[in-house]
Design a protein around this motif. Sequence first.
Motif, short mmCIF file in Angstrom:
data_model
loop_
_atom_site.label_atom_id
_atom_site.label_comp_id
_atom_site.label_asym_id
_atom_site.label_seq_id
_atom_site.Cartn_x
_atom_site.Cartn_y
_atom_site.Cartn_z
N ARG A 33 27.49 -20.69 -20.55
CA ARG A 33 26.33 -20.60 -19.65
C ARG A 33 26.78 -20.68 -18.19
O ARG A 33 26.27 -19.96 -17.33
CB ARG A 33 25.34 -21.72 -19.97
CG ARG A 33 24.51 -21.49 -21.23
CD ARG A 33 23.56 -22.66 -21.48
NE ARG A 33 22.65 -22.87 -20.35
CZ ARG A 33 21.50 -22.22 -20.18
NH1 ARG A 33 21.11 -21.30 -21.06
NH2 ARG A 33 20.73 -22.48 -19.13
N THR A 34 27.75 -21.55 -17.93
CA THR A 34 28.28 -21.67 -16.57
C THR A 34 28.92 -20.36 -16.12
O THR A 34 28.73 -19.90 -14.99
CB THR A 34 29.30 -22.81 -16.48
OG1 THR A 34 28.65 -24.05 -16.81
CG2 THR A 34 29.91 -22.91 -15.09
N ARG A 37 26.30 -17.81 -15.26
CA ARG A 37 25.77 -18.07 -13.91
C ARG A 37 26.76 -17.63 -12.84
O ARG A 37 26.39 -17.12 -11.79
CB ARG A 37 25.45 -19.55 -13.77
CG ARG A 37 24.26 -20.01 -14.59
CD ARG A 37 24.10 -21.53 -14.52
NE ARG A 37 24.03 -21.97 -13.12
CZ ARG A 37 24.47 -23.16 -12.69
NH1 ARG A 37 25.04 -24.00 -13.55
NH2 ARG A 37 24.34 -23.48 -11.41
N TRP A 38 28.08 -17.83 -13.13
CA TRP A 38 29.13 -17.44 -12.19
C TRP A 38 29.12 -15.93 -11.94
O TRP A 38 29.41 -15.46 -10.83
CB TRP A 38 30.48 -17.88 -12.73
CG TRP A 38 31.67 -17.45 -11.92
CD1 TRP A 38 32.56 -16.47 -12.24
CD2 TRP A 38 32.09 -17.97 -10.66
NE1 TRP A 38 33.53 -16.35 -11.27
CE2 TRP A 38 33.26 -17.27 -10.28
CE3 TRP A 38 31.61 -18.96 -9.81
CZ2 TRP A 38 33.94 -17.51 -9.09
CZ3 TRP A 38 32.28 -19.22 -8.63
CH2 TRP A 38 33.43 -18.49 -8.28
N THR A 39 28.76 -15.14 -12.96
CA THR A 39 28.70 -13.68 -12.78
C THR A 39 27.54 -13.28 -11.87
O THR A 39 27.54 -12.17 -11.34
CB THR A 39 28.51 -12.96 -14.13
OG1 THR A 39 27.22 -13.27 -14.66
CG2 THR A 39 29.59 -13.33 -15.13
N ASP A 41 24.33 -13.68 -13.09
CA ASP A 41 23.21 -13.37 -13.98
C ASP A 41 22.48 -14.66 -14.35
O ASP A 41 22.92 -15.77 -14.05
CB ASP A 41 23.70 -12.65 -15.23
CG ASP A 41 22.69 -11.65 -15.76
OD1 ASP A 41 21.47 -11.93 -15.67
OD2 ASP A 41 23.11 -10.58 -16.24
N ASN A 42 21.37 -14.50 -15.06
CA ASN A 42 20.53 -15.63 -15.47
C ASN A 42 20.70 -15.90 -16.95
O ASN A 42 20.23 -15.11 -17.79
CB ASN A 42 19.06 -15.32 -15.15
CG ASN A 42 18.12 -16.43 -15.62
OD1 ASN A 42 18.56 -17.52 -15.99
ND2 ASN A 42 16.82 -16.15 -15.60
N PRO A 43 21.34 -17.00 -17.34
CA PRO A 43 21.57 -17.27 -18.76
C PRO A 43 20.30 -17.53 -19.55
O PRO A 43 20.35 -17.57 -20.79
CB PRO A 43 22.47 -18.51 -18.74
CG PRO A 43 22.23 -19.16 -17.42
CD PRO A 43 21.92 -18.04 -16.47
N ASP A 44 19.17 -17.69 -18.87
CA ASP A 44 17.90 -17.94 -19.56
C ASP A 44 17.09 -16.68 -19.81
O ASP A 44 16.03 -16.75 -20.45
CB ASP A 44 17.06 -18.94 -18.76
CG ASP A 44 17.67 -20.31 -18.73
OD1 ASP A 44 18.19 -20.75 -19.77
OD2 ASP A 44 17.66 -20.94 -17.65
#
Length: 210
Positions: A33-34, A37-39, A41-44
């Motif tokens: 997930r981290t 987020r680093w890319t 994008d939204n992991p949700d």
Amino acid sequence: MDAVIKKLMPKSENLERPSTDRPSQDEVEAAVRTLLRWTGDNPDREGLVDTPRRVAKAYREMFGGYDMNPAEELGRTFEEVAGYDDLVIVRDIQFHSHCEHHMVPIIGKAHVGYLPDGKVVGLSKIARVVDIFAHRLQTQEAMTAQIAGVIQDVLNPRGVAVMIEAEHMCMAMRGIRKQGSSTLTSTFTGVFRDTPEEQVRFVTMVRAGV
């Protein structure tokens, strides 16, 4: 039987399963997930909600070589070979691995040959050894030496020859971005190392497909 095999096997870094303190499933999924987020994008979002679980499952498969001992694959040999003592080659063993520097794919094929000394091993076991080492974080140079080393240590043949040809996605996808380039590595032990003519014979047979 396992105890007997282990007693007969010489000690070598190639024969031991790597040991590591693995994180929990939740920790792995949190790490993915981290990265998402680093890319940026939204992991949700819908398309990524299950990605952490899928990545964790995929990694256990792609890096399953850490849970296997390549020497155990070579533990059963056959001595009824009708006196055969010439070169045995398994060509074009397709594999995929991952570069230990960038964790991106290495895709290639391995050619493995050995000169028996009274015993041979099932041909599928050679391919299995290649797969075990491939399913770890690797450099091509190290993988080439590891395959040759474990075969030499366990089978104790008169010599082992290993050649690997592979394309590295760390060159194709990032950095210099050169698609289609391949890297060739080779390792020779025993008779192959000491006798250039045997090296030439191995390479010739691999290239000619004879």
